[in-house]
Design a protein around this motif. Structure first.
Motif, short mmCIF file in Angstrom:
data_model
loop_
_atom_site.label_atom_id
_atom_site.label_comp_id
_atom_site.label_asym_id
_atom_site.label_seq_id
_atom_site.Cartn_x
_atom_site.Cartn_y
_atom_site.Cartn_z
N THR A 135 0.83 -1.21 0.00
CA THR A 135 0.00 0.00 0.00
C THR A 135 0.86 1.25 0.00
O THR A 135 0.66 2.17 -0.80
N ARG A 140 0.57 -3.04 -5.84
CA ARG A 140 -0.58 -3.91 -5.55
C ARG A 140 -0.51 -5.18 -6.39
O ARG A 140 -0.29 -6.26 -5.87
N ARG A 227 -5.69 -8.19 -6.04
CA ARG A 227 -5.55 -7.66 -4.69
C ARG A 227 -6.69 -6.72 -4.37
O ARG A 227 -7.13 -5.94 -5.21
N GLU A 229 -7.73 -3.38 -2.82
CA GLU A 229 -6.94 -2.16 -2.72
C GLU A 229 -7.22 -1.42 -1.43
O GLU A 229 -8.36 -1.25 -1.03
#
Length: 577
Positions: A135, A140, A227, A229
């Motif tokens: 992050t 990501r 992923r 987010e």
């Protein structure tokens, strides 16, 4: 021992040992993916450093070494061979090599302890690498790669006729069939709970932001992996966002290489949900059906029972699934991370200490502190916070600059500047942190140069003097002054009153936390690290936590009472009048 410039390990060679630098320096050479001409970057390993994280060395072990080579499903190739080269520095190096054969033997001799280590390393990988580092560095999709791991030998249309039980029998392998009859019967009972599960187009195969209810194996359909987010604004995290509905974008299957953009396609016969089963937490990965999908499903509870019944085989099978989806550059990043417990009241580091990297808060709470003179104009308008103390320079006082909770960073500015720490950080309750060495910044800069710019843009605004006050006083420890105090009634009355102001939880040494291992015997009997992590989660969900202390035993303060005091923002002593 290795002389100057002597090779220590070669790219493409079998990874047959866990290497730790004992003295000297080892220079690691890596070819970043953006260098098409094969140019190499270098970084140095100092004493105590490793080239590859222990998690991925464990992932190189065979789940069932007794299987014949023709039938065996080998560990992912990315874990079995070195992905970089290393040579001794200018003054040579001494390297400690722990053979993987010895680690494999330890898995057979001490399966419970080794499994506990694997699960702990997986928690670190999920919390730090996937949830936090990716992050802050805006990495990501780069943390995941399409799996090339053949975890099931399914050919052609065979997946259309396989029964769910047969699927998980193949995934588990043959070793369990040679176990004692009572254990074999229990395993057959667990495998018998497997069932078929279908999801429609656009549905999530596993609920986002929740623990996986099943371990799934894709048998039919097209499934995308991406992923979830999480965005960060000025040091504050926002909740994980679900990905957008599936689009017809380029996908990446078994033959893909490098770091692809867009969602990855899950292969037929590939298992999903293994991370959540291993760590018993939500995993930061979403699986969304692009078409109607059919799965073989094993309930989470029974999948976790297999960890007890087949500790080596099942644990390593799940670890192989995780490692096969993890980008190879994270093998080196994982080696540069240290997981540290910090007791409440202890300092993580003090102002002026040499810089050893920055820290990610995994659980608990820490305070960033600054020492000021009590009579200075700067301190005159501030609220009275922290603990005052006398020094030779006159009366001085600690002031809280920031409150650091799960997911926050500390020491990152000093790490970027390569300067000693500019303030003191102290744990206000039992906490866990991950130390990220400066080597990580070098590694990420080699692979993804723009990620360092993103990291700097996030942490930069904090250099402007912005301060956050500690206003969240949520934990109260109630300690009985003597044996005759009805401490349970006192805490129950206090909890009832506070519950009118917000959600309140009364925690006693006899509290049962449901699925938390060992909690049936009471909270005081749970493993300290696991309990601290669970208490941190409860604190995030409740406005108030009331800790019920124990009366002194033989004029000694009990371990449970000490923990209550370390966790507390306020301490109340209950006495009879």
């Amino acid at each position: 021992s290795f002389g100057p410039q002597e090779p220590v390990f070669e790219q493409g060679a079998v990874r047959d040992a866990f290497l730790v630098v004992k003295s000297g320096q080892v220079v690691v050479e890596v070819t970043p993916p953006q260098y098409a001409d094969g140019r190499r970057e270098e970084y140095a390993l100092e004493a105590g450093d490793t080239a590859v994280g222990l998690l991925f060395v464990l992932a190189s072990l065979e789940a069932d070494p007794t299987e014949s080579r023709s039938d065996a499903v080998l560990p992912p190739e990315v874990c079995r061979f070195h992905g970089s080269s290393g040579k001794a520095g200018a003054c040579g190096a001494e390297v400690l090599a722990v053979p993987t054969a010895a680690i494999s033997e330890a898995f057979d001799l001490y399966p419970a302890a080794m499994q506990s280590m694997v699960r702990r390393l997986c928690v670190r990988n999920a919390l730090v690498v996937f949830n936090t580092l990716s992050t802050y560095f805006n990495l990501r999709r780069e943390t995941l790669v399409p799996s090339t791991y053949e975890n099931l030998n399914i050919e052609g249309a065979e997946s259309l006729v396989l029964e769910p039980r047969e699927v998980f029998e193949r995934l588990l392998g043959h070793r369990w069939r040679s176990l004692a009859k009572d254990r074999r019967d229990r395993i057959e009972e667990v495998l018998g709970s497997a069932k078929s599960l279908e999801c429609e187009e656009g549905e999530y195969a596993l609920p986002p932001n929740q623990r996986a209810g099943h371990l799934l194996v894709l048998l039919e359909g097209e499934l995308h992996m991406e992923r979830l987010e999480k965005q960060v604004e000025q040091g504050k995290e926002t909740p994980l966002k679900k990905p957008k509905p599936p689009e017809r974008r380029p996908l990446w299957g078994r033959q893909a290489s490098g770091y692809a953009s867009g969602p990855h396609r899950v292969n037929i016969g590939e298992a999903i949900g293994e991370v959540s089963v291993l760590i018993d937490r939500p995993a930061p990965i979403a699986y969304q059906c692009a078409t109607r999908c059919r799965f073989a499903a094993l309930p989470r509870e029974t999948a976790q029972q297999l960890l007890e019944l087949c500790p080596r085989t099942w644990c390593l099978k799940l670890l192989h699934l995780l490692a096969a989806r993890t980008a190879s550059w994270l093998h080196r990043v994982d080696a540069a991370l240290d997981w540290l417990p910090v007791e409440g009241g202890q300092c993580l580091y003090r102002e002026g200490d040499p810089n050893a990297g920055f820290f990610v808060v995994l659980s608990g709470r820490l305070l960033a502190l600054e020492e000021r003179e009590a009579n200075s104009r700067r301190a005159g308008g501030a609220r009275a916070q922290g603990m005052a103390r006398m020094s030779s320079a006159g009366r001085q006082q600690w002031h809280v600059l920031d409150v650091l909770q799960r997911g926050r960073l500390c020491g990152e500015l000093d790490c970027l500047r390569e300067t000693p720490y500019s303030h003191t950080v102290r744990a206000s309750r039992d906490s866990e942190v991950c130390r990220v060495s400066p080597t990580v910044l070098h590694l990420i800069a080699m692979e993804f140069p723009r990620a360092i710019l993103h990291f700097s843009s996030l942490v930069g605004p904090r250099a402007g003097g912005r301060r956050v006050e500690a206003r969240h006083k949520v934990t109260i420890a109630v300690i009985p002054a003597s044996q005759d105090v009805d401490i349970q009634a006192v805490c129950a009355n206090l909890s009832s009153a506070l519950n009118k102001l917000g959600k309140t939880l009364h925690i006693s040494p006899h509290s049962d936390f449901g699925g938390l291992p060992g909690s049936v015997l009471g909270a005081a009997k749970v493993d300290g690290t696991r309990l601290g992590r669970h208490l941190a989660e409860l604190e995030e969900r409740c406005r108030w936590l009331v800790y019920e202390g124990e009366p002194p035993s033989k004029n000694q303060v009990t371990d449970w009472t000490r923990r209550c005091v370390r966790q507390a923002d306020h301490i109340l002593v209950a006495v009879n009048f």
